[in-house]
Design a protein around this motif. Structure first.
Motif, mmCIF file in Angstrom:
data_model
loop_
_atom_site.group_PDB
_atom_site.id
_atom_site.type_symbol
_atom_site.label_atom_id
_atom_site.label_comp_id
_atom_site.label_asym_id
_atom_site.label_seq_id
_atom_site.Cartn_x
_atom_site.Cartn_y
_atom_site.Cartn_z
ATOM 1 N N HIS A 16 1.003 -1.400 -0.381
ATOM 2 C CA HIS A 16 -0.010 0.294 -0.479
ATOM 3 C C HIS A 16 0.906 1.417 -0.152
ATOM 4 O O HIS A 16 0.694 1.953 -0.897
ATOM 5 C CB HIS A 16 -1.147 0.190 1.456
ATOM 6 C CG HIS A 16 -1.499 0.999 1.054
ATOM 7 N ND1 HIS A 16 -3.013 1.032 0.775
ATOM 8 C CD2 HIS A 16 -1.392 1.784 1.935
ATOM 9 C CE1 HIS A 16 -3.337 2.324 0.916
ATOM 10 N NE2 HIS A 16 -2.972 3.005 1.764
ATOM 11 N N ASP A 21 -5.051 1.886 -10.114
ATOM 12 C CA ASP A 21 -5.888 0.794 -10.191
ATOM 13 C C ASP A 21 -5.580 -0.490 -10.949
ATOM 14 O O ASP A 21 -5.925 -1.161 -10.290
ATOM 15 C CB ASP A 21 -7.597 1.068 -10.814
ATOM 16 C CG ASP A 21 -7.882 1.708 -10.543
ATOM 17 O OD1 ASP A 21 -8.477 2.010 -8.678
ATOM 18 O OD2 ASP A 21 -9.479 2.398 -10.801
ATOM 19 N N TYR A 44 -3.344 -1.972 -7.676
ATOM 20 C CA TYR A 44 -4.184 -2.908 -7.027
ATOM 21 C C TYR A 44 -4.856 -4.386 -7.843
ATOM 22 O O TYR A 44 -4.800 -4.936 -6.987
ATOM 23 C CB TYR A 44 -4.744 -2.013 -5.947
ATOM 24 C CG TYR A 44 -4.483 -1.432 -5.385
ATOM 25 C CD1 TYR A 44 -3.824 -1.515 -4.321
ATOM 26 C CD2 TYR A 44 -4.698 0.157 -5.544
ATOM 27 C CE1 TYR A 44 -3.569 -1.136 -2.984
ATOM 28 C CE2 TYR A 44 -4.122 1.526 -4.111
ATOM 29 C CZ TYR A 44 -3.527 0.375 -3.186
ATOM 30 O OH TYR A 44 -2.864 1.524 -2.204
ATOM 31 N N SER A 45 -4.774 -4.050 -9.192
ATOM 32 C CA SER A 45 -5.434 -4.626 -9.355
ATOM 33 C C SER A 45 -4.286 -6.589 -9.949
ATOM 34 O O SER A 45 -4.477 -7.157 -10.777
ATOM 35 C CB SER A 45 -5.948 -5.063 -10.804
ATOM 36 O OG SER A 45 -7.006 -3.754 -10.280
ATOM 37 N N LEU A 88 -5.002 -10.878 0.142
ATOM 38 C CA LEU A 88 -5.913 -10.072 -0.213
ATOM 39 C C LEU A 88 -6.746 -8.986 0.121
ATOM 40 O O LEU A 88 -6.581 -7.987 -0.072
ATOM 41 C CB LEU A 88 -6.883 -10.887 -1.542
ATOM 42 C CG LEU A 88 -7.321 -10.079 -2.306
ATOM 43 C CD1 LEU A 88 -6.784 -8.894 -3.346
ATOM 44 C CD2 LEU A 88 -8.632 -11.870 -2.636
ATOM 45 N N GLY A 89 -7.523 -9.253 1.257
ATOM 46 C CA GLY A 89 -7.969 -9.042 1.959
ATOM 47 C C GLY A 89 -7.223 -7.781 2.891
ATOM 48 O O GLY A 89 -7.689 -7.093 2.695
ATOM 49 N N GLN A 109 -6.771 -4.389 0.511
ATOM 50 C CA GLN A 109 -8.125 -4.077 0.824
ATOM 51 C C GLN A 109 -8.918 -3.029 1.236
ATOM 52 O O GLN A 109 -9.044 -1.995 1.779
ATOM 53 C CB GLN A 109 -9.818 -5.226 0.349
ATOM 54 C CG GLN A 109 -9.462 -6.589 -0.960
ATOM 55 C CD GLN A 109 -10.168 -6.789 -1.385
ATOM 56 O OE1 GLN A 109 -10.603 -8.018 -0.186
ATOM 57 N NE2 GLN A 109 -10.307 -7.564 -2.392
ATOM 58 N N LEU A 126 -6.909 -0.275 1.526
ATOM 59 C CA LEU A 126 -6.998 0.766 0.425
ATOM 60 C C LEU A 126 -8.155 1.644 1.047
ATOM 61 O O LEU A 126 -8.747 2.741 0.536
ATOM 62 C CB LEU A 126 -7.800 0.081 -0.991
ATOM 63 C CG LEU A 126 -7.973 0.925 -2.335
ATOM 64 C CD1 LEU A 126 -7.246 2.045 -2.573
ATOM 65 C CD2 LEU A 126 -7.404 -0.576 -3.221
ATOM 66 N N LEU A 127 -9.546 0.623 1.446
ATOM 67 C CA LEU A 127 -10.712 0.950 1.448
ATOM 68 C C LEU A 127 -9.887 2.575 2.502
ATOM 69 O O LEU A 127 -11.040 3.509 3.055
ATOM 70 C CB LEU A 127 -11.699 0.381 2.573
ATOM 71 C CG LEU A 127 -13.103 0.567 2.832
ATOM 72 C CD1 LEU A 127 -13.760 1.489 1.379
ATOM 73 C CD2 LEU A 127 -13.514 -0.360 3.712
#
Length: 69
Positions: A15, A31, A34-35, A54-55, A58, A61-62
């Motif tokens: 991140h 994007d 991150y993808s 991954l979790g 995410q 990022l959120l």
């Protein structure tokens, strides 16, 4: 990731690396970065490593989007 504070683990380092870009570049390629996270090496073969990473990414990022960096 040299020179980045990675005390928060792999998700934090990912991140922080992506967010080190300027705002204009972030809009253009953020994007895609991150993808397309690729994990390799012995430790990545631990059961559940990719799913947990991954979790964690995410969630970071959120929180970043919501302003809780």
């Amino acid at each position: 990731m040299i020179g980045l504070d990675s005390q928060g683990g792999v998700a934090h380092a990912i991140h922080q690396s992506i967010n080190a870009m300027t705002a204009s570049r972030m809009q253009a390629v953020g994007d895609a970065l991150y993808s397309n996270i690729v994990v390799t090496g012995g430790s990545t073969r631990f059961p559940g490593f990719s799913r947990r990473l991954l979790g964690d990414v995410q969630v970071r990022l959120l929180l970043s989007i919501l302003g809780f960096r």
